[in-house]
Motif scaffolding. Structure first.
Motif, PDB file in Angstrom:
ATOM      1  N   PRO A 614       0.794  -1.228   0.000  1.00 48.28           N
ATOM      2  CA  PRO A 614       0.000   0.000   0.000  1.00 48.28           C
ATOM      3  C   PRO A 614       0.823   1.273   0.000  1.00 48.28           C
ATOM      4  N   ASN A 615       2.121   1.209   0.353  1.00 48.74           N
ATOM      5  CA  ASN A 615       2.947   2.421   0.427  1.00 48.74           C
ATOM      6  C   ASN A 615       3.797   2.669  -0.811  1.00 48.74           C
ATOM      7  N   GLY A 616       3.934   1.675  -1.676  1.00 50.47           N
ATOM      8  CA  GLY A 616       4.627   1.852  -2.936  1.00 50.47           C
ATOM      9  C   GLY A 616       6.129   2.041  -2.820  1.00 50.47           C
ATOM     10  N   HIS A 617       6.775   2.231  -3.965  1.00 52.14           N
ATOM     11  CA  HIS A 617       8.223   2.415  -4.005  1.00 52.14           C
ATOM     12  C   HIS A 617       8.612   3.153  -5.280  1.00 52.14           C
ATOM     13  N   ILE A 618       9.888   3.538  -5.357  1.00 53.69           N
ATOM     14  CA  ILE A 618      10.420   4.255  -6.520  1.00 53.69           C
ATOM     15  C   ILE A 618      11.587   3.457  -7.075  1.00 53.69           C
ATOM     16  N   LEU A 619      11.472   3.077  -8.305  1.00 50.21           N
ATOM     17  CA  LEU A 619      12.493   2.274  -8.973  1.00 50.21           C
ATOM     18  C   LEU A 619      13.308   3.176  -9.900  1.00 50.21           C
ATOM     19  N   LEU A 639      13.796   4.097  -3.329  1.00 52.02           N
ATOM     20  CA  LEU A 639      13.143   4.335  -2.045  1.00 52.02           C
ATOM     21  C   LEU A 639      11.916   3.442  -1.903  1.00 52.02           C
ATOM     22  N   PHE A 640      11.685   3.001  -0.678  1.00 50.52           N
ATOM     23  CA  PHE A 640      10.466   2.283  -0.332  1.00 50.52           C
ATOM     24  C   PHE A 640       9.610   3.186   0.559  1.00 50.52           C
ATOM     25  N   GLY A 641       8.355   3.425   0.177  1.00 53.81           N
ATOM     26  CA  GLY A 641       7.453   4.167   1.045  1.00 53.81           C
ATOM     27  C   GLY A 641       7.122   3.359   2.287  1.00 53.81           C
ATOM     28  N   ALA A 642       6.885   4.047   3.404  1.00 53.23           N
ATOM     29  CA  ALA A 642       6.541   3.357   4.650  1.00 53.23           C
ATOM     30  C   ALA A 642       6.091   4.368   5.701  1.00 53.23           C
ATOM     31  N   ASP A 643       5.270   3.916   6.611  1.00 49.75           N
ATOM     32  CA  ASP A 643       4.900   4.680   7.796  1.00 49.75           C
ATOM     33  C   ASP A 643       5.926   4.354   8.877  1.00 49.75           C
ATOM     34  N   SER A 644       6.766   5.313   9.262  1.00 48.49           N
ATOM     35  CA  SER A 644       7.864   5.025  10.191  1.00 48.49           C
ATOM     36  C   SER A 644       7.377   4.634  11.582  1.00 48.49           C
ATOM     37  N   ILE A 645       6.122   4.951  11.910  1.00 44.32           N
ATOM     38  CA  ILE A 645       5.605   4.611  13.241  1.00 44.32           C
ATOM     39  C   ILE A 645       5.257   3.132  13.325  1.00 44.32           C
ATOM     40  N   ASP A 646       4.596   2.642  12.301  1.00 47.46           N
ATOM     41  CA  ASP A 646       4.103   1.268  12.360  1.00 47.46           C
ATOM     42  C   ASP A 646       5.024   0.246  11.712  1.00 47.46           C
ATOM     43  N   GLY A 655      14.590   3.021   5.802  1.00 45.84           N
ATOM     44  CA  GLY A 655      14.912   3.661   7.072  1.00 45.84           C
ATOM     45  C   GLY A 655      14.313   5.044   7.225  1.00 45.84           C
ATOM     46  N   LEU A 656      13.067   5.225   6.763  1.00 42.03           N
ATOM     47  CA  LEU A 656      12.403   6.517   6.876  1.00 42.03           C
ATOM     48  C   LEU A 656      12.110   6.857   8.329  1.00 42.03           C
ATOM     49  N   ASP A 657      12.052   8.182   8.640  1.00 43.45           N
ATOM     50  CA  ASP A 657      11.691   8.629   9.976  1.00 43.45           C
ATOM     51  C   ASP A 657      10.581   9.672   9.864  1.00 43.45           C
ATOM     52  N   ALA A 658      10.269  10.331  10.991  1.00 47.58           N
ATOM     53  CA  ALA A 658       9.128  11.251  11.032  1.00 47.58           C
ATOM     54  C   ALA A 658       9.287  12.430  10.082  1.00 47.58           C
ATOM     55  N   ASP A 659      10.517  12.752   9.680  1.00 49.65           N
ATOM     56  CA  ASP A 659      10.756  13.903   8.811  1.00 49.65           C
ATOM     57  C   ASP A 659      10.708  13.573   7.324  1.00 49.65           C
ATOM     58  N   ASN A 660      10.636  12.288   6.994  1.00 48.43           N
ATOM     59  CA  ASN A 660      10.657  11.955   5.568  1.00 48.43           C
ATOM     60  C   ASN A 660       9.843  10.719   5.205  1.00 48.43           C
ATOM     61  N   ASP A 661       9.020  10.200   6.127  1.00 46.90           N
ATOM     62  CA  ASP A 661       8.239   9.036   5.727  1.00 46.90           C
ATOM     63  C   ASP A 661       7.105   9.466   4.797  1.00 46.90           C
ATOM     64  N   PHE A 662       6.731   8.577   3.917  1.00 41.54           N
ATOM     65  CA  PHE A 662       5.745   8.891   2.881  1.00 41.54           C
ATOM     66  C   PHE A 662       5.086   7.607   2.411  1.00 41.54           C
ATOM     67  N   SER A 663       4.028   7.797   1.653  1.00 37.54           N
ATOM     68  CA  SER A 663       3.311   6.656   1.096  1.00 37.54           C
ATOM     69  C   SER A 663       2.782   7.026  -0.288  1.00 37.54           C
TER      70      SER A 663
END
Length: 815
Positions: A614-619, A639-646, A655-663
């Motif tokens: 559901p968060n997708g990625h960039i190839l 890059l792999f999209g992800a919710d860094s909290i869950d 390795g995304l964090d609160a400043d750069n996580d995305f979906s």
């Protein structure tokens, strides 16, 4: 209102039922130097703030006394003001000149000042500037560091405004319904407005800025006047009418409603100007360049499919002409000064009623039915039921694709075959006829970005097909690139040269990180095997392959992808980036992953969960020999999209964090080569169209300084299904995300998608599209008041629009 009958289907569905393998300011603490009262303050103002000064220069004793200012350190893209002094009877005017380091464009001002933009550098680089008056000189050294993401990341939020970092400003430039000629009245925004043929359309998507000089001619380096060309993909139809649209279950759509909706699609070409030279932008309502291109604008059919019987209709009995463009999403830019606009989810606009009571199946051949189903042309009404409005009027009847007449020229059974193309437009010529480039294939086009142009090498165009389990494509011209063609004034004729003759390829991604471009050429493409109840498909000729490109890609064994969307070119490395927005478990089961589409996991979503990717990625990929015409390439996942909290490590691979996580990455664009953001280590902008992450934040745009294919490592992912079963999947991941190479730059208003991005050539003005704010509301329950909310007025219906983002101190946006 029951929206089951008329409304829009996003098209992000899987109609591919084949068994192909699923395979970053610095703060400058400048001090004021006072020497015996003979020296004035000397400051170098840099970027959004000032950088630490080095040792003071030696005092130049004499008559006059000249002081060029203290040394400083800045970053690439900073706007630097040199302020010196000349006293003791100096001969005026004093003047700055650059006397060392890579040349910059130095603009001299009054009061012994000069300004420049810090250039792109690969390592700390000294630039020397000398102030001279009366034969006496003094120098200052400005050290420029490589590009860095100097802004503070925007926090995730659910505010009903466009939020940008501290030190930046945002203003609204254009909006849905803005008039683009002198005769059209201002937009009332209560559903009563009409005549969208002379208003900016709805759902603004991809955009591009085309420079104009003071005389109104093309100027690729103009950053004060230009044409903003924007796609208008779709509608918030509930806000276009006083109480929403009339439901087809209550009878035919009123013609006035249908006409308004049709005209609100397409593209707008609007002149914009920096009115003061200080990045104060306005659009020019009565410009002679302004133009609306709608689904009714005459189009020329070009390329191998021109004249094919598969494009013959009652309007164009010989299949050489068409009308309009629709569902225009991503885009591309051609170096000869034209726009490539992409027709994406066109299939749902047509009525056909596959297997329903109004079906025309009995009048279709088995081959036609296979093609229609592969593209999803099966609605019983069409997205907005336009064909029901006034069946006797051709502008509405053309949306009824049923075979009802004695032949294809007696009805519009082939009308849908005139859509799904890349369309080339000359924005500088309002009288020109856009051309559909059929050599690039017919699909749900997302992105059509040219590869790196090299004199003597062929021209390539990279494209995604935006549906789940669809493919990535490349077109390679027969003609080799001649740089002189970039400056011709017969721009569409140049397009004929490079876009009408060549080879279309589809990508196969191999498990070892390599890939192959498979040619889609008649005679080498095998029959598409039978799938389920659909029979084997036998291609008749090259036109058949190009009209039914998906079937041809199935036949050669291309790799089904997780919704291939925008393509982007790194202008330095020549590498191509592709957003893969998302997929779900029904289309990408745990045993259906592959190296290029490697994830399957359970994602919390609101009060429930969603499963798949559901968060997708960039190839990204790099062509063999760095030649766009190569038939092999290397790839990895940037890059792999992800919710860094869950997300755990097997999901948050980057390795995304609160400043750069995305979906759900969607829009994708590298900065222009004319300014430092597009040089040496180009700045990449990433936009999201997300539904899985919107409980955390509104959709967003990130700034990135990516590396290159192969800068990471091989990974083995542990995938997890909804039933907790697991599976291993090997892949190739790029270097991890850090605060130095990826930050959230912008968030949008409620329920919007961030889509469309470009800058002026100098990189100091950023244009960003805000699409469908408040899309889940209606006139009785308005869920966003943007863009009024951006200006402090939280009332009124929402409108799609374009914002301008600038750096308060005048530097390159994002650096």
């Amino acid at each position: 209102m029951d929206r089951a009958f008329n409304g829009y289907s996003d098209g992000d569905i899987d109609t591919n039922h084949t068994d192909n393998p699923s395979l970053n300011v610095l703060v400058a603490n400048r001090r004021q130097t006072i020497l015996g009262g003979l020296r004035a303050s000397a400051l170098a103002f840099v970027g959004t703030s000032m950088l630490a000064a080095c040792d003071d220069d030696d005092v130049v004793v004499g008559d006059p006394v000249v002081d060029a200012g203290t040394d400083a350190t800045v970053s690439t893209g900073a706007f630097v003001t040199l302020q010196g002094s000349a006293t003791q009877g100096a001969i005026n005017p004093a003047s700055f000149a650059q006397t060392g380091g890579p040349a910059v464009e130095l603009t001299t001002g009054s009061g012994n000042t000069a300004t420049f933009i810090a250039p792109a550098v690969a390592a700390p680089t000294a630039l020397t500037f000398t102030l001279t008056a009366g034969g006496v000189s003094d120098s200052t050294v400005i050290t420029v560091n490589p590009a860095a993401l100097t802004f503070s990341a925007v926090p995730k939020n659910l505010d009903d405004i466009v939020t940008v970092p501290a030190g930046y400003s945002v203003t609204v430039l254009t909006r849905l319904g803005d008039p683009i000629d002198a005769a059209t009245p201002d937009y009332v925004n209560d559903g009563s407005d009409a005549n969208f043929a002379t208003r900016i359309g709805d759902h603004g998507d991809a955009l591009y800025y085309f420079g104009l000089d003071a005389g109104g001619s093309r100027d690729d380096n103009s950053s004060v006047r230009g044409l903003l060309v924007q796609n208008h993909e779709n509608l918030n139809e509930q806000y276009l009418h006083p109480a929403g649209p009339t439901n087809v279950s209550d009878g035919p759509r009123p013609a006035a409603e249908a006409l308004k909706e049709i005209e609100a699609h397409g593209l707008s070409v609007v002149e914009v100007q920096d009115t003061t030279g200080a990045r104060d932008w306005e659009y020019v309502q009565n410009s002679a360049f302004n133009r609306r291109i709608t689904p009714m604008t005459p189009m020329a059919i070009n390329g191998p499919v021109r004249g094919s019987a598969m494009l013959a209709t009652q309007y164009s009995t010989n299949g050489t002409d068409g009308r309009g463009t629709i569902n225009n999403c991503a885009n591309g830019y051609a170096a000869w000064g034209t726009l490539l606009t992409c027709e994406e989810n066109w299939a749902g606009y047509f009525r056909r009623d596959d297997d329903g009571p109004g079906s025309d199946n009995a009048n279709r051949t088995a081959r036609e039915l296979t093609a229609l189903r592969r593209y999803g042309v099966r609605s019983s009404t069409g997205n907005y039921a336009w064909s029901s409005a006034e069946p006797s009027q051709d502008i509405f009847r053309r949306w009824d694709a049923r075979a009802t007449g004695a032949s294809a020229t007696d009805d519009y059974r082939n009308e849908m075959n005139q859509f799904g193309w890349v369309v080339e437009i000359d924005p500088y010529d309002p009288a020109s006829t856009p051309r559909k480039r059929t050599a690039l294939g017919r699909m749900g086009h997302e992105g059509a970005w040219l590869g790196k142009l090299v004199s003597g090498q062929k021209v390539a165009v990279y494209m995604g097909d935006d549906s789940r389990r669809e493919y990535m494509y490349k077109f390679v011209s027969d003609a080799a690139w001649d740089p002189a063609d970039a400056h011709r004034t017969d721009r569409l004729a140049v397009g004929d040269k490079y876009l009408d003759s060549g080879t279309l390829y589809v990508a196969r991604f191999n498990a070892d990180g390599s890939g192959t471009w498979l040619p889609l050429v008649f005679g080498s493409v095998p029959n598409r095997p039978a799938v389920g109840s659909e029979p084997e498909y036998v291609f008749a000729d090259q036109a058949d392959i190009l009209v039914n490109t998906r079937l041809a890609a199935d036949a050669v064994g291309a790799t089904p992808m997780d919704r291939p969307e925008w393509t982007a070119l790194n202008p330095v490395t020549g590498e191509i980036y592709l957003t893969l927005t998302n997929n779900n478990a029904s289309n990408r089961p745990i045993d259906g992953t592959d190296a290029a589409n490697p994830r399957h996991y359970v994602e919390p979503r609101g009060s429930g969960t969603t499963t798949g990717n559901p968060n997708g990625h960039i190839l990204r990929l790099r062509e063999g020999g760095d030649n766009s015409a190569a038939t092999s390439f290397l790839w990895d996942i940037y890059l792999f999209g992800a919710d860094s909290i869950d997300a755990g490590a097997s999901v948050n691979i980057s390795g995304l964090d609160a400043d750069n996580d995305f979906s759900s990455p969607d829009g994708l664009w590298f900065s222009r080569e004319q300014n430092p953001a597009g040089q040496i280590n180009p700045l990449l902008w990433i936009q999201t169209d997300d539904g899985a992450f919107t409980d955390r934040t509104n959709n967003q745009m990130l700034a990135a300084l990516p590396g290159f294919v192969g800068d990471g490592e091989a990974k083995t992912i542990t995938n997890v299904a909804a039933d907790t079963s697991t599976a291993q999947q090997a892949t190739f991941a790029g270097q991890p995300a850090t605060s130095a190479n990826l930050k959230r730059f912008l968030t949008g208003p409620l329920e919007c998608e961030i889509t469309g991005v470009d800058t002026t050539p100098d990189g100091r003005t950023l244009f960003v599209g805000i699409q469908h704010p408040g899309e889940n509301g209606d006139p009785a329950n308005i869920t966003s008041n943007w863009p009024q909310s951006q200006e402090g007025n939280a009332t009124g219906r929402p409108r799609s629009g374009v914002v301008v983002v600038t750096k308060d101190t005048g530097g390159v946006v994002g650096l």
